[in-house]
Enzyme design. Structure first.
Site, PDB file in Angstrom:
ATOM      1  N   LYS A   1       0.971  -1.195  -0.322  1.00  0.00           N
ATOM      2  CA  LYS A   1       0.176  -0.025  -0.289  1.00  0.00           C
ATOM      3  C   LYS A   1       0.826   1.266   0.264  1.00  0.00           C
ATOM      4  O   LYS A   1       0.874   2.203  -0.842  1.00  0.00           O
ATOM      5  CB  LYS A   1      -1.016   0.143   0.911  1.00  0.00           C
ATOM      6  CG  LYS A   1      -2.312  -0.331   1.624  1.00  0.00           C
ATOM      7  CD  LYS A   1      -2.962  -0.142   2.387  1.00  0.00           C
ATOM      8  CE  LYS A   1      -2.029  -0.239   3.556  1.00  0.00           C
ATOM      9  NZ  LYS A   1      -2.857  -0.739   5.136  1.00  0.00           N
TER      10      LYS A   1
ATOM     11  N   ARG B   1     -10.455   2.544   7.589  1.00  0.00           N
ATOM     12  CA  ARG B   1      -9.757   0.624   8.488  1.00  0.00           C
ATOM     13  C   ARG B   1     -11.068  -0.058   9.010  1.00  0.00           C
ATOM     14  O   ARG B   1     -10.908  -1.030   8.847  1.00  0.00           O
ATOM     15  CB  ARG B   1      -9.363   1.112   9.220  1.00  0.00           C
ATOM     16  CG  ARG B   1      -7.796  -0.079   9.112  1.00  0.00           C
ATOM     17  CD  ARG B   1      -7.129   0.260  10.213  1.00  0.00           C
ATOM     18  NE  ARG B   1      -5.741   1.087   9.473  1.00  0.00           N
ATOM     19  CZ  ARG B   1      -4.679   0.938   9.511  1.00  0.00           C
ATOM     20  NH1 ARG B   1      -3.868  -0.924   9.924  1.00  0.00           N
ATOM     21  NH2 ARG B   1      -3.758   1.200   9.207  1.00  0.00           N
TER      22      ARG B   1
ATOM     23  N   ARG C   1      11.120  -6.210   6.957  1.00  0.00           N
ATOM     24  CA  ARG C   1      10.437  -4.596   5.806  1.00  0.00           C
ATOM     25  C   ARG C   1      11.577  -3.975   7.116  1.00  0.00           C
ATOM     26  O   ARG C   1      11.507  -4.008   8.115  1.00  0.00           O
ATOM     27  CB  ARG C   1       8.995  -4.389   6.048  1.00  0.00           C
ATOM     28  CG  ARG C   1       9.055  -3.316   6.309  1.00  0.00           C
ATOM     29  CD  ARG C   1       7.557  -2.832   6.250  1.00  0.00           C
ATOM     30  NE  ARG C   1       7.027  -2.526   7.048  1.00  0.00           N
ATOM     31  CZ  ARG C   1       5.561  -2.508   6.825  1.00  0.00           C
ATOM     32  NH1 ARG C   1       4.573  -2.022   5.104  1.00  0.00           N
ATOM     33  NH2 ARG C   1       4.515  -2.322   7.629  1.00  0.00           N
TER      34      ARG C   1
ATOM     35  N   ARG D   1      10.346  -1.580  12.046  1.00  0.00           N
ATOM     36  CA  ARG D   1       9.247  -1.131  12.549  1.00  0.00           C
ATOM     37  C   ARG D   1       8.942  -1.229  14.251  1.00  0.00           C
ATOM     38  O   ARG D   1       9.035  -2.372  14.074  1.00  0.00           O
ATOM     39  CB  ARG D   1       8.466  -0.794  12.317  1.00  0.00           C
ATOM     40  CG  ARG D   1       7.657   1.181  11.458  1.00  0.00           C
ATOM     41  CD  ARG D   1       6.663   0.789  10.290  1.00  0.00           C
ATOM     42  NE  ARG D   1       5.270  -0.075  11.161  1.00  0.00           N
ATOM     43  CZ  ARG D   1       3.767  -0.092  10.899  1.00  0.00           C
ATOM     44  NH1 ARG D   1       3.900   0.752   8.862  1.00  0.00           N
ATOM     45  NH2 ARG D   1       3.063  -0.028  10.619  1.00  0.00           N
TER      46      ARG D   1
ATOM     47  N   ARG E   1      -1.968  -7.699  13.757  1.00  0.00           N
ATOM     48  CA  ARG E   1      -2.572  -6.583  12.714  1.00  0.00           C
ATOM     49  C   ARG E   1      -3.658  -7.418  11.882  1.00  0.00           C
ATOM     50  O   ARG E   1      -4.471  -6.770  11.260  1.00  0.00           O
ATOM     51  CB  ARG E   1      -1.624  -5.933  12.447  1.00  0.00           C
ATOM     52  CG  ARG E   1      -0.630  -4.188  13.620  1.00  0.00           C
ATOM     53  CD  ARG E   1       0.466  -4.448  13.126  1.00  0.00           C
ATOM     54  NE  ARG E   1       0.743  -3.518  11.759  1.00  0.00           N
ATOM     55  CZ  ARG E   1       2.266  -4.144  11.600  1.00  0.00           C
ATOM     56  NH1 ARG E   1       2.990  -4.773  11.541  1.00  0.00           N
ATOM     57  NH2 ARG E   1       2.789  -3.344  10.318  1.00  0.00           N
TER      58      ARG E   1
HETATM   59  P1  ADP Z   1      -0.275  -1.530   9.021  1.00  0.00           P
HETATM   60  O1  ADP Z   1      -1.481  -1.289   7.778  1.00  0.00           O
HETATM   61  O2  ADP Z   1       1.396  -1.844   8.480  1.00  0.00           O
HETATM   62  O3  ADP Z   1      -0.784  -2.049  10.566  1.00  0.00           O
HETATM   63  P2  ADP Z   1      -0.366   1.404   9.167  1.00  0.00           P
HETATM   64  O4  ADP Z   1       0.924   2.176   9.522  1.00  0.00           O
HETATM   65  O5  ADP Z   1      -1.268   1.625   8.652  1.00  0.00           O
HETATM   66  O6  ADP Z   1       0.139   0.238   9.294  1.00  0.00           O
HETATM   67  O7  ADP Z   1      -0.577   1.726  10.469  1.00  0.00           O
HETATM   68  C1  ADP Z   1       0.111   1.242  12.553  1.00  0.00           C
HETATM   69  C2  ADP Z   1      -0.656   1.690  13.766  1.00  0.00           C
HETATM   70  O8  ADP Z   1      -1.918   2.641  13.796  1.00  0.00           O
HETATM   71  C3  ADP Z   1      -1.887   0.615  13.198  1.00  0.00           C
HETATM   72  O9  ADP Z   1      -1.909  -0.800  14.184  1.00  0.00           O
HETATM   73  C4  ADP Z   1      -2.666   1.229  14.519  1.00  0.00           C
HETATM   74  O10 ADP Z   1      -2.517   0.947  15.589  1.00  0.00           O
HETATM   75  C5  ADP Z   1      -3.058   2.939  13.864  1.00  0.00           C
HETATM   76  N1  ADP Z   1      -3.952   2.941  12.789  1.00  0.00           N
HETATM   77  C6  ADP Z   1      -2.906   3.601  12.365  1.00  0.00           C
HETATM   78  N2  ADP Z   1      -4.422   4.222  11.230  1.00  0.00           N
HETATM   79  C7  ADP Z   1      -5.683   3.374  11.953  1.00  0.00           C
HETATM   80  C8  ADP Z   1      -7.126   3.478  11.816  1.00  0.00           C
HETATM   81  N3  ADP Z   1      -7.545   3.894  10.832  1.00  0.00           N
HETATM   82  N4  ADP Z   1      -7.949   3.182  12.315  1.00  0.00           N
HETATM   83  C9  ADP Z   1      -7.153   3.066  13.859  1.00  0.00           C
HETATM   84  N5  ADP Z   1      -5.286   2.734  14.156  1.00  0.00           N
HETATM   85  C10 ADP Z   1      -4.722   3.039  12.593  1.00  0.00           C
END
Ligand code: ADP
Length: 223
Positions: free
Chosen positions: A17, A93, A131, A163, A174
């Site tokens: 993504k 999400r 990663r 990360r 996740r």
């Molecule tokens: P990934 O999709 O790889 O888990 P992201 O970088 O998109 O990672 O997000 C990292 C973290 O940030 C998520 O695990 C969550 O804790 C939080 N987060 C990001 N976007 C959202 C969202 N739309 N709703 C709730 N939590 C979010």
């Protein structure tokens, strides 16, 4: 001058993504709005939001819908996004966030479509454990394709690290959250006729090419 676009990009963790969103944002000259990148910046800056988000993010849990929606609404109200559009990465999400997004968006400027990058779970697991990410600009590397010099980012010179949520345990949490919350979201957008499913198990250039074909078709239908 490209004409802008309003897109949501969905896909499992590690589906590519981030990489595709950066490319799409250059292609259409619109901001790439990544909730994960915004939250990681808040954590590093020790803002109130960052302090609230940090522990949930480290264990791989989702943040409350209202909190994340407020952050996105603020960003979408900035001039670059209102003028030309946006690529939303990581939001919505959950179905409840998708409904909240509907209330934020200008009725006359709805989403062109929702791109779903499809990749098998065993492949994303492999990608995620290897990663590595730049702490400053979020550029993505892997242990197989590291930066040119040590672990300094090729783009900005920042430190390239794993990360804190790219550990086996947090990755499982996740992916489970994804199955639970985001799969219903895919059905939600499919029912509304907005979903474009793209095969994410191809070279990045091929994924981009397929995505642009789908987006251009949508834009012809809704300029
Ligand atoms: P990934 O999709 O790889 O888990 P992201 O970088 O998109 O990672 O997000 C990292 C973290 O940030 C998520 O695990 C969550 O804790 C939080 N987060 C990001 N976007 C959202 C969202 N739309 N709703 C709730 N939590 C979010």
């Amino acid at each position: 001058m490209p004409t802008g676009v309003r897109l949501v990009v969905l896909g499992k963790q590690g589906a590519g993504k981030g990489t595709q969103c950066v490319r799409l944002s250059h292609r259409y000259a619109v901001p790439h709005i990544s909730t994960g990148d915004m939250l990681r910046a808040a954590v590093r800056a020790r803002t109130a939001l960052g302090l609230e988000a940090e522990s949930l993010m480290t264990t791989g849990e989702l943040l409350p819908d209202e909190l994340i929606t407020r952050m996105v609404a603020e960003r979408l109200s900035e001039r670059d996004a209102t003028a030309r559009g946006f690529i939303l990465d990581g939001y919505p999400r959950t179905v409840s966030q998708a409904k909240m997004l509907d209330t934020i968006l200008d009725e006359d400027l709805p989403l062109h479509c929702v791109v779903n990058l499809e990749v098998a779970t065993d492949l994303v697991l492999q990608r995620l454990v290897s990663r590595r990410t730049c702490v400053d600009c979020a550029a993505i590397y892997s242990t197989n394709e590291p930066p040119i010099e040590g672990w300094s980012c090729d783009v900005c010179g920042g430190e390239v690290v794993q990360r804190p949520d790219d550990t086996a345990e947090a990755i499982m949490t996740r992916l489970q959250a994804y199955e639970r919350e985001t799969l219903p979201l895919i059905n939600f957008y499919a029912e509304r006729g907005l979903l474009e499913t793209i095969d994410g198990d191809q070279a990045p250039d091929a994924v981009l090419a397929d995505t642009v074909i789908a987006v251009e078709r949508r834009k012809r239908e809704m300029p």
